[in-house]
Design an enzyme around this catalytic site. Structure first.
Site, PDB file in Angstrom:
ATOM      1  N   GLU A 434       5.378  -4.487   0.135  1.00 24.92           N
ATOM      2  CA  GLU A 434       4.366  -3.682   0.545  1.00 24.92           C
ATOM      3  C   GLU A 434       4.763  -3.310   2.251  1.00 24.92           C
ATOM      4  O   GLU A 434       3.282  -3.106   2.810  1.00 24.92           O
ATOM      5  CB  GLU A 434       2.871  -4.488   0.565  1.00 24.92           C
ATOM      6  CG  GLU A 434       2.561  -4.711  -0.954  1.00 24.92           C
ATOM      7  CD  GLU A 434       1.275  -5.167  -1.073  1.00 24.92           C
ATOM      8  OE1 GLU A 434       0.807  -5.949  -0.129  1.00 24.92           O
ATOM      9  OE2 GLU A 434       0.868  -5.280  -2.344  1.00 24.92           O
ATOM     10  N   GLU A 530       1.683  -4.997  -9.593  1.00 29.06           N
ATOM     11  CA  GLU A 530       1.067  -5.876  -8.835  1.00 29.06           C
ATOM     12  C   GLU A 530      -0.471  -5.401  -9.211  1.00 29.06           C
ATOM     13  O   GLU A 530      -1.055  -4.112  -8.968  1.00 29.06           O
ATOM     14  CB  GLU A 530       0.898  -5.912  -7.527  1.00 29.06           C
ATOM     15  CG  GLU A 530       1.801  -6.977  -6.866  1.00 29.06           C
ATOM     16  CD  GLU A 530       1.558  -7.309  -5.377  1.00 29.06           C
ATOM     17  OE1 GLU A 530       0.345  -7.366  -5.068  1.00 29.06           O
ATOM     18  OE2 GLU A 530       2.448  -7.765  -4.755  1.00 29.06           O
TER      19      GLU A 530
END
Length: 822
Positions: A434, A530
């Site tokens: 991320e 995710e």
């Protein structure tokens, strides 16, 4: 009388002068102390300072009560470790003696007999130090002085002309989760967290053995081994690979010898669900004058993995081909199994990986804020057919790119790739978690008042580290199909439409965005790496949060302290109001919270699988916990399956029936991951909660291999005359194995449930049978054992057999009616 003794002595001498040998120093009597103190205390290696302080009763267990707050001072202190060990004069006759630290956390100085040998600055590196000249016959002392990673990180941060988010953690090469996460405590450790040993060697030693595999156009696997050897001096040697013998000439320094191996008769390593995870053992021996001087053993699997990204009408594909065939990925994300990593046991690793296999998974993503896991993790994945998506250890921040930092990362990549690359389970190497998204979407530049040049520098640094340094270091250490690199997960943030048409996606509109679970049906990307929703841990694990008698109350400060998301309880309650009733009783709340999590994840997983082959992978967040906590995990810290893990097992079945509820119809899909055609007569029944059949039909179905296919569309008007709040659609068939799907038309809180009379019949000490007179929704078996199934629905007049992990003295049975009755 003296001749046998003399012969034995000469024989030992001959071994010492010829063979590689090692001594484990971890088992010596280690001590530690605060660097400001005088008194030394007993320590354990491998270990951490927190564990040593606990063992010496200086701090309370930070996992219990609100003790985490009481131990924050530890991260600001410096800590010293030492031990004494003896070296014999015979050992000193070896040409080379290395002191090897497999893991030091993190900033340290290593001293041997008072001599400073090395300064370390990376938890993830292996440190090998030649020490023969500093050793003496008899007693020797090694000391490791650790400085505070927090304080050191703050000093490093001062060298950057703008404020970095998450400082100082991004400046230190240690496990990022130790600084606290929204599922974990802040416990910034120090210590000797992996084994320490002395290595004795002569003439030459094997540095590494790498299996290199390529797949030919004909589908055959070519295999050879690259053996890296360091030689003191040039000379003639022999190399033996599983009895295949060849003479070699080594030059002084590093040599790489390539050894081909015939694969005829070897079976492919297959991921879970595709066949056996076939593994083969190899022993490599290095000989000098026909005497073994070093050996290494490795275990490999013969397989190929490809990441396929091809443009199509809707964007770009993202899927894995294993052994030449597309594989739909079903799995989860892994975080460290403990905040104190040395406490992880081989048994705990193996149980968690077996739990993923038992839940029909085939991949685990190792999240980039933790650690490169212990060898036992990868061995378990190899043996269970679980592919590994391996993040490098960078997560959710900006990272520096000064020369020292980049060189440190290069060595980290080299050490970890060399250690892990032979594992057939490794499918992909990913640069970070991320960080691309953090730079683009999280607003740090505005928050910290960056100038335009500051923002440009951040992006330039990002590209340097994750698009140049790491992939280049990876390429230098891998020369096979195992070098599949993906710079960042996700590739595009969830607020952008492209996140659903290409690359991998982290979708957090549910939970973070507080969008309804039904949004999962719309937000389906090419590969969902995710997504998730929180649920409470089991009652056993909740009770373990307390040092004394547990006070199971949502307002209890201990229970509140074990929810790390700032709005966690509010978000759970908001979703509970939508789908259930919020119980005031804690046991019922715990139960319904788990049902809520399982319900949301079922909607997500089935939406992803219905979209195959547009979507080719679903990895939920997260498998496990690092301490007792309310979190996104499907298995809690003590290893208990939450309702979600039981549901994941059902939703990941090789053959799955799933119903998509549209405005005009109920569309029934049959999803198969099998590589064979399926034929079946599928039965559809609408049944009321007392067991009466309201509507029935059946039809033959032919399903091709490895597809998702809509097999029936039932118009909503067809069921308009029925009270669907008191009915369930049952879809069943006999294929290779019996499957059954129950689809409810209303949210749980709107179902017209009756009180079920649930009967439990003991068949044997390890097996029971459950039956009911009316529909029993979400039956929860509460007892001190693992149940083969739990949190399941049972139709009237039917029964289910449950296998227990151990005999039970008592067991409680709860159903949704018990919670919804008021």
């Amino acid at each position: 009388m003296n001749r046998p003794i003399l012969f034995a002595f000469l024989f030992i001498q001959n071994i010492l002068s010829a063979q590689f040998s090692q001594r484990n120093l971890s088992s010596e009597n280690w001590q530690f102390k605060n660097s400001k103190d005088q008194n030394w205390l007993p320590a354990k290696v491998p270990g951490t300072v927190h564990l040593d302080l606990m063992n010496n009763r200086i701090i309370p267990d930070p996992y219990k009560d609100e003790n985490e707050k009481k131990v924050q001072w530890i991260e600001n202190e410096n800590w010293d470790y030492q031990t004494a060990f003896t070296v014999s004069s015979e050992e000193l006759k070896n040409d080379n003696i290395d002191l090897v630290f497999n893991g030091l956390d993190t900033f340290s100085e290593i001293y041997l007999n008072g001599k400073l040998l090395k300064k370390t600055d990376n938890m993830f590196r292996k440190w090998t130090i030649p020490v023969k000249q500093y050793l003496k016959a008899g007693k020797n002392t090694v000391q490791v002085k650790f400085t505070s990673a927090v304080n050191t990180g703050k000093e490093l941060a001062k060298k950057v002309p703008f404020t970095m988010p998450e400082s100082p953690r991004s400046f230190v090469r240690k496990a990022q989760y130790q600084f606290g996460w929204d599922w974990g405590p802040r416990l910034v450790t120090a210590g000797i967290w992996k084994d320490v040993r002395l290595e004795f060697w002569n003439n030459a030693k094997i540095i590494s053995v790498k299996d290199i595999q390529k797949r030919s156009d004909k589908g055959e696997n070519d295999l050879h081994f690259d053996v890296e050897i360091y030689a003191q001096n040039s000379g003639d040697y022999s190399l033996e690979l599983n009895k295949i013998h060849q003479k070699i000439a080594l030059q002084k320094g590093t040599n790489t010898i390539s050894v081909p191996y015939e694969t005829r008769g070897m079976k492919l390593w297959q991921p879970n669900g595709r066949g056996e995870a076939n593994l083969y053992d190899f022993e490599v021996q290095l000989l000098k004058n026909d005497k073994n001087i070093d050996r290494k053993n490795i275990r490999i699997g013969l397989r190929t993995v490809e990441l396929i990204q091809e443009k199509d009408a809707k964007g770009k594909s993202f899927y894995f081909k294993v052994n030449g065939k597309p594989l739909y990925i079903k799995g989860t994300n892994w975080i460290p199994g403990d905040s104190f990593s040395p406490r992880m046991t081989k048994e705990k690793y193996r149980k968690l990986i077996k739990d993923t296999k038992d839940a029909n998974m085939n991949m685990i993503r190792i999240w980039g804020g933790g650690i490169y896991e212990d060898d036992e993790f990868y061995k378990a994945c190899d043996e269970n057919g679980i592919l590994v998506w391996q993040d490098f250890m960078f997560a959710g921040s900006f990272y520096p790119t000064d020369e020292a930092f980049l060189n440190n990362v290069k060595e980290e990549v080299k050490d970890q790739v060399s250690r892990l690359q032979n594992h057939p389970s490794i499918a992909l190497w990913c640069g970070n978690n991320e960080i691309d998204e953090a730079i683009v979407n999280w607003g740090y530049q505005k928050q910290f008042n960056y100038s335009k040049n500051d923002s440009l520098q951040v992006w330039k640094d990002y590209k340097k580290l994750f698009h140049e340094v790491i992939p280049n270091a990876l390429a230098e250490n891998l020369r096979s199909d195992k070098n599949i690199y993906w710079p960042s997960s996700p590739s595009i943030g969830w607020g952008h439409k492209e996140s659903l048409t290409e690359g991998d996606s982290h979708y957090w509109g549910v939970w973070w965005g507080e969008q309804p679970f039904e949004m999962y049906n719309e937000k389906v990307g090419r590969f969902m790496s995710e997504y998730g929703f929180q649920g409470t841990p089991t009652l056993e694990t909740t009770k373990s949060m307390f040092s004394g008698t547990p006070d199971l109350n949502l307002q209890n400060p201990t229970i509140k302290a074990h929810e790390k998301h700032a709005r966690g309880w509010d978000i759970i309650n908001e979703y509970l109001k939508r789908d259930y009733k919020i119980p005031t009783d804690f046991v019922q709340y715990n139960y319904v919270s788990q049902l809520l999590q399982a319900r949301g994840m079922q909607i997500a997983i089935e939406a992803h699988r219905r979209a195959k082959p547009y979507n080719m992978g679903t990895l939920y967040w997260q498998l496990n916990d690092c301490w007792p906590v309310v979190s996104w995990s499907s298995i809690d810290y003590l290893g208990n399956w939450k309702a979600f893990h039981y549901q994941a097992k059902r939703s990941f079945e090789p053959v799955l029936v799933s119903v998509a509820d549209t405005d005009k119809s109920y569309d029934v899909y049959l999803i198969s991951d099998l590589l064979k055609e399926l034929k079946a007569d599928v039965n559809f029944e609408l049944i009321d909660f007392k067991g009466k059949t309201l509507w029935r039909t059946s039809q033959p179905v032919l399903i091709n291999a490895d597809v998702s296919k809509k097999i029936k569309s039932i118009s909503t008007s067809e069921f308009a005359k029925f009270d669907l709040s008191g009915a369930v659609l049952k879809i069943s068939a006999e294929i290779d194995a019996k499957f059954e799907k129950l689809f409810f038309f209303n949210k749980p809180k709107d179902l017209k449930l009756s009180k079920p009379e649930i009967t439990v019949r003991k068949i044997s000490p390890s097996e029971i049978e459950i039956s009911t007179d009316v529909l029993a929704k979400d039956i929860y078996l509460v007892g001190d054992a693992h149940f083969s199934d739990n949190f399941f629905d049972l139709l009237p007049g039917t029964s289910k057999r449950i296998v227990l992990s151990k005999p039970l003295e008592k067991m409680e049975v709860i159903s949704l009616w018990d919670v919804m009755k008021n």
